[in-house]
Motif scaffolding. Structure first.
Motif, PDB file in Angstrom:
ATOM      1  N   MET A   1      28.423-131.845  -8.772  1.00  0.00           N
ATOM      2  CA  MET A   1      28.294-130.860  -7.695  1.00  0.00           C
ATOM      3  C   MET A   1      29.459-131.024  -6.713  1.00  0.00           C
ATOM      4  SD  MET A   1      25.213-130.342  -4.911  1.00  0.00           S
ATOM      5  CE  MET A   1      25.590-131.857  -4.020  1.00  0.00           C
ATOM      6  N   ILE A   2      29.924-129.884  -6.177  1.00  0.00           N
ATOM      7  CA  ILE A   2      30.861-129.911  -5.063  1.00  0.00           C
ATOM      8  C   ILE A   2      30.240-129.143  -3.898  1.00  0.00           C
ATOM      9  CG2 ILE A   2      32.867-130.050  -6.596  1.00  0.00           C
ATOM     10  CD1 ILE A   2      33.443-127.079  -5.785  1.00  0.00           C
ATOM     11  N   GLN A   3      30.626-129.520  -2.691  1.00  0.00           N
ATOM     12  CA  GLN A   3      30.137-128.851  -1.488  1.00  0.00           C
ATOM     13  C   GLN A   3      31.306-128.532  -0.573  1.00  0.00           C
ATOM     14  OE1 GLN A   3      27.111-131.712  -0.018  1.00  0.00           O
ATOM     15  NE2 GLN A   3      25.615-130.088  -0.358  1.00  0.00           N
ATOM     16  N   PHE A   4      31.236-127.380   0.057  1.00  0.00           N
ATOM     17  CA  PHE A   4      32.253-126.990   1.031  1.00  0.00           C
ATOM     18  C   PHE A   4      31.650-125.961   1.961  1.00  0.00           C
ATOM     19  CE2 PHE A   4      32.659-124.309  -2.698  1.00  0.00           C
ATOM     20  CZ  PHE A   4      32.796-123.025  -2.190  1.00  0.00           C
ATOM     21  N   LEU A   5      32.360-125.651   3.030  1.00  0.00           N
ATOM     22  CA  LEU A   5      31.928-124.629   3.974  1.00  0.00           C
ATOM     23  C   LEU A   5      32.675-123.336   3.695  1.00  0.00           C
ATOM     24  CD1 LEU A   5      31.889-126.565   7.388  1.00  0.00           C
ATOM     25  CD2 LEU A   5      29.996-126.219   5.772  1.00  0.00           C
ATOM     26  N   LEU A   6      31.946-122.255   3.586  1.00  0.00           N
ATOM     27  CA  LEU A   6      32.530-120.921   3.555  1.00  0.00           C
ATOM     28  C   LEU A   6      32.428-120.393   4.976  1.00  0.00           C
ATOM     29  CD1 LEU A   6      33.701-118.609   1.814  1.00  0.00           C
ATOM     30  CD2 LEU A   6      31.353-117.769   1.556  1.00  0.00           C
TER      31      LEU A   6
ATOM     32  N   ALA B   1      27.774-125.400 -11.476  1.00  0.00           N
ATOM     33  CA  ALA B   1      28.126-124.985 -12.834  1.00  0.00           C
ATOM     34  C   ALA B   1      29.210-123.915 -12.883  1.00  0.00           C
ATOM     35  CB  ALA B   1      26.875-124.491 -13.554  1.00  0.00           C
ATOM     36  N   LEU B   2      30.015-123.809 -11.859  1.00  0.00           N
ATOM     37  CA  LEU B   2      31.115-122.854 -11.905  1.00  0.00           C
ATOM     38  C   LEU B   2      32.143-123.275 -12.948  1.00  0.00           C
ATOM     39  CD1 LEU B   2      31.924-122.096  -8.151  1.00  0.00           C
ATOM     40  CD2 LEU B   2      30.864-120.542  -9.796  1.00  0.00           C
TER      41      LEU B   2
ATOM     42  N   LYS C   1      33.709-126.691 -20.031  1.00  0.00           N
ATOM     43  CA  LYS C   1      34.837-127.072 -19.176  1.00  0.00           C
ATOM     44  C   LYS C   1      34.316-127.876 -17.990  1.00  0.00           C
ATOM     45  CE  LYS C   1      36.191-122.729 -18.838  1.00  0.00           C
ATOM     46  NZ  LYS C   1      35.509-122.090 -19.965  1.00  0.00           N
ATOM     47  N   ARG C   2      35.122-128.830 -17.547  1.00  0.00           N
ATOM     48  CA  ARG C   2      34.692-129.649 -16.421  1.00  0.00           C
ATOM     49  C   ARG C   2      35.898-130.086 -15.598  1.00  0.00           C
ATOM     50  NH1 ARG C   2      33.174-135.535 -18.885  1.00  0.00           N
ATOM     51  NH2 ARG C   2      31.903-135.543 -16.990  1.00  0.00           N
TER      52      ARG C   2
END
Length: 486
Positions: free
Chosen positions: A1-6, A15-16, A199-200
């Protein structure tokens, strides 16, 4: 998992597709079409976004640093732990942001396609400089192209919105403390990952984790700034099954000033390299101003510019002339290699499987040596070199005791001109020696002809740059360095 602010909204992605660019993510996944695709190669700036990063100074004070980036060259995985701001985020409570209003007031938009990119570059400039001057404005906008030729009103908008210290605070200023708190709350604490099944992309935090992951996945492509790697996806439509993003490894982004050299982490953005290199070597700083665009320099790294082994990369000839070294790491083992020995043939290097560049070692300036660098290109800004040259000579009592001359664009690799150097060392620094060294360049290089320059032009340019170096050392008041030839 990745986390960021939009902007201020927390996004958690599992899973992008790791090959997804920020441009595609905004337009196709979030329905935010304000960010435009113009070239998909980082040349036009229509896709410019701003990324905010948390930084802590030596006193423990937290602040935000904003960088303009080309979203067409930025993979989503590189957003881990950061803030993404697009043009849709600037308007607040029905009011245009001051940079948007300036574009309206100064009639800076014509067809409007490029306008969002200009607006975001102006926004980043305003955030990073309370009272920018016209030169800073021109540099900030050099990576944004307007095909309607509307630069004069756009520069007027820059002057109105960014070159006045009296500007009013905006919503980003008032929310800064909360944004810092949000970013601290999502600061990565372990290796992140995007995995779409086939893909990863892995996002390590320490150099030890990076070495272990690369050892386990030797087929992985290392992703730093991505300004070159992303073209494989956007231009050549290839798939990158496994990537390892190194931009969150703090050890790879350090700059350390030691007594006789500077150590620069391989993942340090070129923008951050500027202060250290320009202080020691003003010509290096001048060339970095002409290294692509500000968006590219904010993303591209010194290690990446070396690692991709392009014969026309701008930094390797300068570093070779300075006698720079690189530290290569594999697992827990490291080795130090003279940079000139790293390049073997076209896109072939001395790097072993699972080995990566950890740092670049640059000798500190010496009063005994005279260093100059020159770039020949068709445009002053945002262009690739036809010829890049760097010279470093040591002259004592009228005799040349040591000479280093390196070139890009003249061979399949960035390369020293050994015959030229041999024609210089031990000789008096005069016109006769100069012309002998110029003639020797024909023994060093048999350049190719391509759309940037013919082989005859390249050789003559290389010789003339050496002559230029001689003239500048004889008449140091002449300021003609790092010049473009059209």
């Amino acid at each position: 998992m990745i986390q960021f602010l939009l902007n201020r909204e927390l996004r958690s992605e599992h899973a992008l597709d790791p090959n997804l660019t920020v441009l595609q993510y905004l337009r196709e996944h979030l329905g935010k079409p304000g960010t435009k695709e113009g070239c998909a190669s980082g040349d036009c700036g229509a896709c410019t976004v701003v990324v905010g990063e948390l930084q802590t100074d030596a006193n423990g004070h937290d602040s935000l640093r904003y960088r303009s980036l080309n979203s067409c060259l930025t993979f989503v995985s590189s957003l881990h732990g950061k803030q993404l701001i697009s043009v849709e985020d600037l308007k607040h409570k029905g009011q245009l942001h001051s940079v948007q209003q300036a574009m309206v007031d100064c009639h800076g938009s014509q067809c409007g396609f490029c306008t969002p990119g200009f607006v975001m570059s102006l926004f980043a400039l305003q955030k990073n400089s309370a009272d920018a001057d016209v030169h800073q404005a021109q540099e900030a906008l050099a990576g944004n192209l307007c095909r309607c030729t509307g630069y004069r009103p756009i520069l007027a908008a820059a002057e109105q919105s960014c070159c006045q210290a009296t500007r009013a605070p905006d919503q980003f200023d008032s929310a800064q403390a909360d944004t810092i708190a949000q970013l601290k709350a999502i600061a990565p604490s372990e290796t992140g990952e995007l995995n779409s099944g086939d893909k990863r992309c892995l996002v390590p935090l320490t150099i030890g984790d990076l070495a272990d992951l690369y050892g386990s996945h030797p087929e992985a492509r290392l992703l730093a700034g991505g300004t070159d790697l992303a073209l494989e996806v956007t231009q050549f439509h290839r798939t990158l099954p496994v990537m390892i993003y190194v931009g969150n490894v703090a050890e790879l982004k350090r700059i350390e000033h030691l007594d006789d050299h500077i150590e620069i982490g391989a993942a340090t953005p070129l923008t951050d390299c500027y202060g250290a290199l320009s202080a020691e070597y003003p010509d290096f700083g001048e060339l970095l101003h002409r290294f692509a665009s500000l968006q590219i320099r904010n993303q591209g790294t010194l290690g990446g510019n070396i690692g991709n082994a392009s014969p026309i990369g701008d930094s390797p000839p300068l570093l070779i002339a300075l006698g720079a070294q690189i530290v290569l790491r594999k697992g827990d083992s490291t080795r130090t290699l003279a940079l000139e020995d790293y390049f073997i043939d076209y896109r072939i290097t001395a790097r072993q499987e699972s080995e990566f560049i950890e740092k670049v070692i640059v000798p500190r300036a010496s009063a005994k040596r005279a260093f100059r660098a020159y770039k020949v290109s068709k445009r002053l800004d945002d262009d690739i070199s036809a010829v890049c040259a760097a010279f470093s000579l040591q002259v004592e009592q009228g005799l040349i005791t040591d000479a280093r001359a390196a070139f890009g664009g003249m061979a399949a690799i960035p390369k020293r001109a050994k015959a030229c150097e041999a024609a210089l060392v031990g000789k008096a620094w005069n016109n006769a020696t100069l012309e002998a060294a110029c003639a020797a360049l024909a023994d060093d290089f048999s350049p190719l002809s391509d759309f940037r320059a013919s082989k005859e032009y390249r050789l003559l340019s290389a010789q003339n740059l050496l002559r230029k170096y001689f003239i500048e050392l004889q008449t140091p008041h002449i300021e003609t360095r790092v010049t473009a030839y059209v």
